[in-house]
Design a protein around this motif. Structure first.
Motif, PDB file in Angstrom:
ATOM      1  N   SER A   1      -9.524   0.078   2.615  1.00 57.31           N
ATOM      2  CA  SER A   1     -10.504  -0.575   3.479  1.00 57.31           C
ATOM      3  C   SER A   1     -10.016  -1.934   3.973  1.00 57.31           C
ATOM      4  N   LYS A   2      -9.089  -2.553   3.268  1.00 58.27           N
ATOM      5  CA  LYS A   2      -8.564  -3.855   3.666  1.00 58.27           C
ATOM      6  C   LYS A   2      -7.187  -3.750   4.312  1.00 58.27           C
ATOM      7  N   PHE A   3      -6.771  -2.535   4.642  1.00 55.58           N
ATOM      8  CA  PHE A   3      -5.452  -2.332   5.239  1.00 55.58           C
ATOM      9  C   PHE A   3      -5.429  -2.903   6.652  1.00 55.58           C
ATOM     10  N   ASP A   4      -4.405  -3.671   6.946  1.00 56.13           N
ATOM     11  CA  ASP A   4      -4.259  -4.308   8.253  1.00 56.13           C
ATOM     12  C   ASP A   4      -3.527  -3.357   9.197  1.00 56.13           C
TER      13      ASP A   4
ATOM     14  N   TYR B   1     -12.731   4.730  11.743  1.00 56.59           N
ATOM     15  CA  TYR B   1     -14.056   4.259  12.151  1.00 56.59           C
ATOM     16  C   TYR B   1     -14.935   5.332  12.768  1.00 56.59           C
TER      17      TYR B   1
ATOM     18  N   ASP C   1      -7.336   1.293  -2.402  1.00 60.81           N
ATOM     19  CA  ASP C   1      -8.413   1.002  -1.466  1.00 60.81           C
ATOM     20  C   ASP C   1      -7.803   0.599  -0.128  1.00 60.81           C
TER      21      ASP C   1
ATOM     22  N   HIS D   1       0.833  -1.205   0.000  1.00 66.17           N
ATOM     23  CA  HIS D   1       0.000   0.000   0.000  1.00 66.17           C
ATOM     24  C   HIS D   1       0.869   1.257   0.000  1.00 66.17           C
TER      25      HIS D   1
END
Length: 91
Positions: free
Chosen positions: A69-72, A90, A67, A56
């Motif tokens: 949204s799936k970043f850990d 959030y 995107d 990323h």
């Protein structure tokens, strides 16, 4: 290029998923500049470049929209940073 990843103390994280570390001593000693210069030389001479960065981060450095949204968040070792990012994501 593996020396850039390990010996300059400018990265943190798991191998192949590294982020830049906050390190004032490394900054004052021009280690970030040295890493950038070595990476540029490697790429200029058809070398591997640096393949250890978080995908990323690399995509963002290349100017691509990604995107997240799936970043850990556990990519960050600092729990304080994780908590602050959770608040931003959030809320």
């Amino acid at each position: 290029m593996s020396e850039v990843q390990t010996s300059l103390d400018i990265f943190e994280g798991k191998p192949g998923n590294l982020l830049f570390a906050y390190n004032q001593d490394a900054l004052q000693q021009n280690k970030y500049y040295t890493a950038g210069k070595l990476t540029a030389w490697s790429i200029l001479h058809n070398g591997p470049g640096i393949k250890c960065l978080n995908q990323h981060l690399f995509q963002m450095m290349c100017g691509r929209t990604i995107d997240l949204s799936k970043f850990d968040l556990e990519t960050f070792h600092d729990t304080d940073v994780q908590q602050r990012l959770e608040k931003v994501l959030y809320k």
